[in-house]
Scaffold this active site. Structure first.
Site, mmCIF file in Angstrom:
data_model
loop_
_atom_site.group_PDB
_atom_site.id
_atom_site.type_symbol
_atom_site.label_atom_id
_atom_site.label_comp_id
_atom_site.label_asym_id
_atom_site.label_seq_id
_atom_site.Cartn_x
_atom_site.Cartn_y
_atom_site.Cartn_z
ATOM 1 N N LYS A 127 0.088 5.319 8.531
ATOM 2 C CA LYS A 127 0.786 5.529 7.262
ATOM 3 C C LYS A 127 -0.216 5.564 6.118
ATOM 4 C CE LYS A 127 2.240 2.263 4.822
ATOM 5 N NZ LYS A 127 1.821 1.502 3.594
ATOM 6 N N THR A 149 0.860 -1.175 0.000
ATOM 7 C CA THR A 149 0.000 0.000 0.000
ATOM 8 C C THR A 149 0.896 1.225 0.000
ATOM 9 O OG1 THR A 149 -1.771 -1.124 1.196
ATOM 10 C CG2 THR A 149 -1.776 1.274 1.255
ATOM 11 N N LYS A 152 -7.561 1.028 -2.700
ATOM 12 C CA LYS A 152 -7.109 0.688 -1.349
ATOM 13 C C LYS A 152 -7.324 1.866 -0.396
ATOM 14 C CE LYS A 152 -5.337 -1.649 2.029
ATOM 15 N NZ LYS A 152 -4.011 -2.281 2.050
#
Length: 290
Positions: free
Chosen positions: A240, A97, A172
């Protein structure tokens, strides 16, 4: 069966690479900590290499699942990077990701080198990786995706191309935005039940069968009530990812007020020492507040 390289043997990559080897593919792995690659090879019978370039040499597909943008660049670029070892026409599949910016950069770099690049972030956590039940959202050229899909299906319950390069990473982001709100809502519901003197398990047994039901509720409520936070995706990694979401929202003009708020709640969890707790630990924050 294909000749493959797999870069990154964390909690996700280690079992994903194992599924590929078990399916009969010829897998060579690379990990920054070499001892983990040696352990994987001993356990699964595959090979390991000392650099991404050497792992990628001769591979039809190079797959990666590392930590962040910089980690991905480090395994792709430079004299020891995978791109330097890949043959013309080989396909790089990125399960990390990361930002859409680095995806665009590496897609262009791969194309310039005569290779192909598919962004393919995953959802399902460590359990999904171990059980081969990941959801994979992909972006990239149709032909590259079509070639890579049978490989990815080795550890997927659903694999789908959403659009051109970057579409997988954008999807995502949608996933993480939805999870942030869901986990905070579930945490507040359990917190409210406790304050009202209700049996949280009985409450969830009822409401999970109605419109409030979700994967998070079904799979996390018991561990949340038991103060167990060692199941799945860590808060540090969620922050993150949410940072990527919020930065991209600034670029696209999207409004993400709930996501921004939950990101700050996760910051509170980090301050509690819970950076490695899983994302359901938002409930621990509420309990601490009283």
């Amino acid at each position: 069966m294909a000749k493959l390289a797999f870069l990154g043997l964390g909690v996700m990559g280690y079992p994903m690479a194992g599924h590929l080897q078990a399916a009969g593919h010829d897998v060579c792995v690379y990990n920054r900590t070499a001892s983990k690659a040696e352990k994987w090879a001993a356990q699964h019978g595959g090979r390991h290499a000392p650099s991404p370039r050497e792992a990628a040499e001769g591979a039809e597909f190079v797959l990666a699942c590392v930590g962040n943008d910089d980690d991905l660049r480090s395994v792709c670029l430079g004299g020891d990077g995978a791109f330097a070892g890949m043959d013309d026409g080989a396909i790089f599949v990125d399960h990390t990701t990361v930002s859409s910016k680095v995806t665009a950069e590496l897609y262009a770099g791969a194309r310039a080198a005569g290779q192909q690049f598919v962004d393919a972030p995953v959802s399902g956590g460590q359990a999904g990786a171990e059980n081969g039940q990941l959801s994979i959202m992909c972006g990239g050229d149709q032909a590259a995706y079509d070639a890579a899909e049978p490989i990815m299906n080795t550890y997927a319950k659903l694999c789908r191309r959403i659009g051109e390069s970057g579409a997988g990473q954008m999807t995502k982001m949608c996933n993480q935005i939805a999870i942030a709100g869901l986990v905070q809502g579930l945490s507040e519901a359990l917190h409210f039940a406790e304050k009202a003197g209700l049996d949280g398990r009985a409450v969830v047994e009822v409401i999970s069968q109605g419109a409030a039901g979700s994967w998070q509720m079904n799979n996390r409520y018991e561990t949340m009530l038991d103060d167990k936070w060692e199941h799945g995706f860590a808060v540090d990694w969620m922050r993150k990812d949410l940072g990527i979401c919020l930065s991209t929202a600034d670029e696209t003009g999207a409004s993400l007020p709930v996501t921004a708020l939950v990101d700050q709640f996760y910051k509170d969890v980090q301050a509690m020492g819970g950076g490695r707790w899983d994302t359901s630990s938002l409930f621990a924050r509420l309990r601490k507040l009283g």
